[in-house]
Design a protein around this motif. Structure first.
Motif, PDB file in Angstrom:
ATOM      1  N   VAL A 107       0.847  -1.188   0.000  1.00  0.00           N
ATOM      2  CA  VAL A 107       0.000   0.000   0.000  1.00  0.00           C
ATOM      3  C   VAL A 107       0.886   1.243   0.000  1.00  0.00           C
ATOM      4  N   ALA A 108       0.873   1.953  -1.114  1.00  0.00           N
ATOM      5  CA  ALA A 108       1.614   3.201  -1.273  1.00  0.00           C
ATOM      6  C   ALA A 108       1.171   3.829  -2.579  1.00  0.00           C
ATOM      7  N   GLN A 109       1.556   5.068  -2.791  1.00  0.00           N
ATOM      8  CA  GLN A 109       1.345   5.668  -4.096  1.00  0.00           C
ATOM      9  C   GLN A 109       2.410   5.136  -5.052  1.00  0.00           C
ATOM     10  N   PRO A 110       2.070   4.911  -6.295  1.00  0.00           N
ATOM     11  CA  PRO A 110       3.042   4.357  -7.241  1.00  0.00           C
ATOM     12  C   PRO A 110       4.283   5.228  -7.343  1.00  0.00           C
ATOM     13  N   GLY A 111       5.446   4.572  -7.436  1.00  0.00           N
ATOM     14  CA  GLY A 111       6.701   5.292  -7.517  1.00  0.00           C
ATOM     15  C   GLY A 111       7.324   5.466  -6.146  1.00  0.00           C
ATOM     16  N   ALA A 112       8.272   6.390  -6.060  1.00  0.00           N
ATOM     17  CA  ALA A 112       8.956   6.661  -4.798  1.00  0.00           C
ATOM     18  C   ALA A 112       9.476   8.095  -4.832  1.00  0.00           C
ATOM     19  N   VAL A 113       9.776   8.635  -3.663  1.00  0.00           N
ATOM     20  CA  VAL A 113      10.254  10.013  -3.559  1.00  0.00           C
ATOM     21  C   VAL A 113      11.490  10.063  -2.673  1.00  0.00           C
ATOM     22  N   ARG A 114      12.350  11.029  -2.951  1.00  0.00           N
ATOM     23  CA  ARG A 114      13.520  11.269  -2.109  1.00  0.00           C
ATOM     24  C   ARG A 114      13.099  12.074  -0.884  1.00  0.00           C
ATOM     25  N   MET A 115      13.669  11.711   0.248  1.00  0.00           N
ATOM     26  CA  MET A 115      13.298  12.412   1.480  1.00  0.00           C
ATOM     27  C   MET A 115      13.704  13.878   1.462  1.00  0.00           C
ATOM     28  N   GLU A 116      14.830  14.200   0.830  1.00  0.00           N
ATOM     29  CA  GLU A 116      15.219  15.601   0.764  1.00  0.00           C
ATOM     30  C   GLU A 116      14.232  16.417  -0.055  1.00  0.00           C
ATOM     31  N   ASP A 117      13.616  15.778  -1.061  1.00  0.00           N
ATOM     32  CA  ASP A 117      12.610  16.481  -1.859  1.00  0.00           C
ATOM     33  C   ASP A 117      11.357  16.763  -1.041  1.00  0.00           C
ATOM     34  N   LEU A 118      10.989  15.838  -0.156  1.00  0.00           N
ATOM     35  CA  LEU A 118       9.852  16.076   0.736  1.00  0.00           C
ATOM     36  C   LEU A 118      10.135  17.235   1.677  1.00  0.00           C
ATOM     37  N   LEU A 119      11.334  17.272   2.240  1.00  0.00           N
ATOM     38  CA  LEU A 119      11.687  18.357   3.145  1.00  0.00           C
ATOM     39  C   LEU A 119      11.685  19.701   2.431  1.00  0.00           C
ATOM     40  N   GLU A 120      12.208  19.725   1.221  1.00  0.00           N
ATOM     41  CA  GLU A 120      12.211  20.959   0.440  1.00  0.00           C
ATOM     42  C   GLU A 120      10.776  21.394   0.127  1.00  0.00           C
ATOM     43  N   ALA A 121       9.932  20.447  -0.251  1.00  0.00           N
ATOM     44  CA  ALA A 121       8.547  20.781  -0.583  1.00  0.00           C
ATOM     45  C   ALA A 121       7.793  21.310   0.625  1.00  0.00           C
ATOM     46  N   ASP A 122       8.208  20.887   1.806  1.00  0.00           N
ATOM     47  CA  ASP A 122       7.546  21.334   3.040  1.00  0.00           C
ATOM     48  C   ASP A 122       8.211  22.570   3.634  1.00  0.00           C
ATOM     49  N   GLY A 123       9.218  23.096   2.956  1.00  0.00           N
ATOM     50  CA  GLY A 123       9.886  24.285   3.451  1.00  0.00           C
ATOM     51  C   GLY A 123      10.701  24.059   4.699  1.00  0.00           C
ATOM     52  N   ARG A 124      11.204  22.843   4.890  1.00  0.00           N
ATOM     53  CA  ARG A 124      11.946  22.503   6.096  1.00  0.00           C
ATOM     54  C   ARG A 124      13.443  22.709   5.904  1.00  0.00           C
ATOM     55  N   VAL A 125      14.118  23.014   6.995  1.00  0.00           N
ATOM     56  CA  VAL A 125      15.570  23.118   7.001  1.00  0.00           C
ATOM     57  C   VAL A 125      16.155  21.738   7.295  1.00  0.00           C
ATOM     58  N   TRP A 126      17.119  21.321   6.507  1.00  0.00           N
ATOM     59  CA  TRP A 126      17.735  20.016   6.734  1.00  0.00           C
ATOM     60  C   TRP A 126      19.228  20.067   6.485  1.00  0.00           C
ATOM     61  N   ARG A 127      19.913  19.118   7.104  1.00  0.00           N
ATOM     62  CA  ARG A 127      21.366  19.054   7.012  1.00  0.00           C
ATOM     63  C   ARG A 127      21.786  17.662   6.562  1.00  0.00           C
ATOM     64  N   PRO A 128      22.670  17.588   5.577  1.00  0.00           N
ATOM     65  CA  PRO A 128      23.139  16.265   5.132  1.00  0.00           C
ATOM     66  C   PRO A 128      24.151  15.674   6.107  1.00  0.00           C
ATOM     67  N   ARG A 129      24.147  14.363   6.201  1.00  0.00           N
ATOM     68  CA  ARG A 129      25.173  13.657   6.961  1.00  0.00           C
ATOM     69  C   ARG A 129      25.529  12.378   6.203  1.00  0.00           C
ATOM     70  N   ARG A 130      26.713  11.880   6.423  1.00  0.00           N
ATOM     71  CA  ARG A 130      27.125  10.645   5.770  1.00  0.00           C
ATOM     72  C   ARG A 130      26.222   9.513   6.241  1.00  0.00           C
ATOM     73  N   ALA A 131      25.768   8.717   5.293  1.00  0.00           N
ATOM     74  CA  ALA A 131      24.832   7.641   5.632  1.00  0.00           C
ATOM     75  C   ALA A 131      25.436   6.689   6.657  1.00  0.00           C
ATOM     76  N   ARG A 132      24.663   6.407   7.676  1.00  0.00           N
ATOM     77  CA  ARG A 132      25.089   5.451   8.697  1.00  0.00           C
ATOM     78  C   ARG A 132      25.113   4.029   8.131  1.00  0.00           C
ATOM     79  N   PRO A 133      25.921   3.130   8.708  1.00  0.00           N
ATOM     80  CA  PRO A 133      26.027   1.767   8.162  1.00  0.00           C
ATOM     81  C   PRO A 133      24.690   1.037   8.076  1.00  0.00           C
ATOM     82  N   GLU A 134      23.805   1.307   9.029  1.00  0.00           N
ATOM     83  CA  GLU A 134      22.520   0.596   9.042  1.00  0.00           C
ATOM     84  C   GLU A 134      21.465   1.243   8.148  1.00  0.00           C
ATOM     85  N   ALA A 135      21.769   2.400   7.582  1.00  0.00           N
ATOM     86  CA  ALA A 135      20.780   3.111   6.765  1.00  0.00           C
ATOM     87  C   ALA A 135      20.477   2.346   5.483  1.00  0.00           C
ATOM     88  N   ILE A 136      19.216   2.342   5.097  1.00  0.00           N
ATOM     89  CA  ILE A 136      18.755   1.678   3.875  1.00  0.00           C
ATOM     90  C   ILE A 136      18.454   2.753   2.844  1.00  0.00           C
TER      91      ILE A 136
END
Length: 289
Positions: free
Chosen positions: A219-248
């Protein structure tokens, strides 16, 4: 979400409807004028139509399911020592639906059952959860589907992707900067998402669907989205960090089976998903816990 006057005569019992996801669905259905819904909680509160403990009061659960076209089990445990309760809650829903004569049971599972190899995850794929939560949801699915087949009860496990507003990304209360894992190539996590209003419509379509339904559905909308694009669309401030080993990096659900069952669904886009959420939950408020 298309405006709808009700559930076409169906009565739906929502168990665990006072949590974060339930609060979003309540707002979405209220905005669409949907009727025929009965909301359960374990303690008395304004949002609850029925008060009972689904594990400790099976007779009350069965009475609540009487005359229902569907039972929607949202209650669950996401972390900690109580993860095994997901199986118990699922089994309680199946037993109550059978005892009360409810036509169908829909159980909230998770995309977490797929694990790391989820770039086009299909319901027929071999699953390999990497988190305790994903493993608990998989055990719930296996137990309830086996029991449902044994007693002749229609039961359907919904492997739900991220839901905007019920997730950690868009569901937080404050506007503190978000730290986001970034992978090789400078991209953030790619996820299957669903706006709450679109999810509410999907669930109603499933309730109304004629004939038999698959036992497991993404159950989801077809396709997928990048999380940074969601934050940008919501006008949120975000900071990049190197992906943690457990990150998917990627969890993308294939929704062909869902769409062949209930019809076309609005494709995912960051702007559309954020707009869906903000139509019912302005930035200054929170959807609930």
């Amino acid at each position: 979400m298309t405006e709808d006057p009700g559930t076409q005569g169906a009565r739906v019992l929502i168990v665990g409807g006072t949590g974060r996801l339930g609060a979003l669905l309540r707002r979405a259905w209220a905005a669409g004028g949907v009727t025929g819904l009965a909301w359960q909680a374990r303690r008395a509160m304004p949002e609850a139509d029925l008060v009972f403990d689904p594990l400790r009061e099976p007779a009350a659960f069965a009475r609540a399911a009487e005359g229902c076209d569907a039972v929607l089990m949202l209650a669950g445990v996401v972390s900690g020592d109580g993860l095994s309760l997901n199986r118990a809650l699922g089994m309680a829903a199946v037993e109550a639906a059978r005892a009360g004569g409810a036509r169908r049971v829909f159980l909230a599972s998770s995309a977490a059952v797929y694990g790391r190899d989820a770039e086009d995850a299909r319901e027929s794929d071999t699953v390999c959860p990497v988190s305790a939560y994903g493993q608990a949801k998989l055990e719930m699915e296996q137990a309830v589907l086996a029991r449902a087949a044994q007693i002749g009860q229609a039961a359907h496990c919904l492997r739900i992707g991220n839901v905007a507003g019920a997730d950690a990304l868009l569901g937080q209360v404050d506007d503190a900067p978000v730290s986001l894992d970034m992978f090789d190539g400078g991209k953030g996590p790619l996820r299957s998402y669903c706006g709450p209003r679109v999810l509410a419509e999907i669930l109603l379509r499933l309730v109304r669907a004629p004939g038999d339904l698959p036992p497991v559905l993404n159950v989801a909308q077809p396709g997928a989205v990048r999380m940074e694009d969601l934050l940008e669309a919501d006008g949120r401030v975000w900071r990049p960090r190197r992906a943690r080993p457990e990150a998917i990096e990627c969890v993308r659900l294939n929704t062909e089976l869902l769409q062949s069952t209930i019809g076309a669904i609005t494709p995912a886009s960051a702007i559309g998903i954020v707009a869906d959420l903000r139509r019912i939950v302005p930035r200054a408020t929170h959807a609930g816990r």
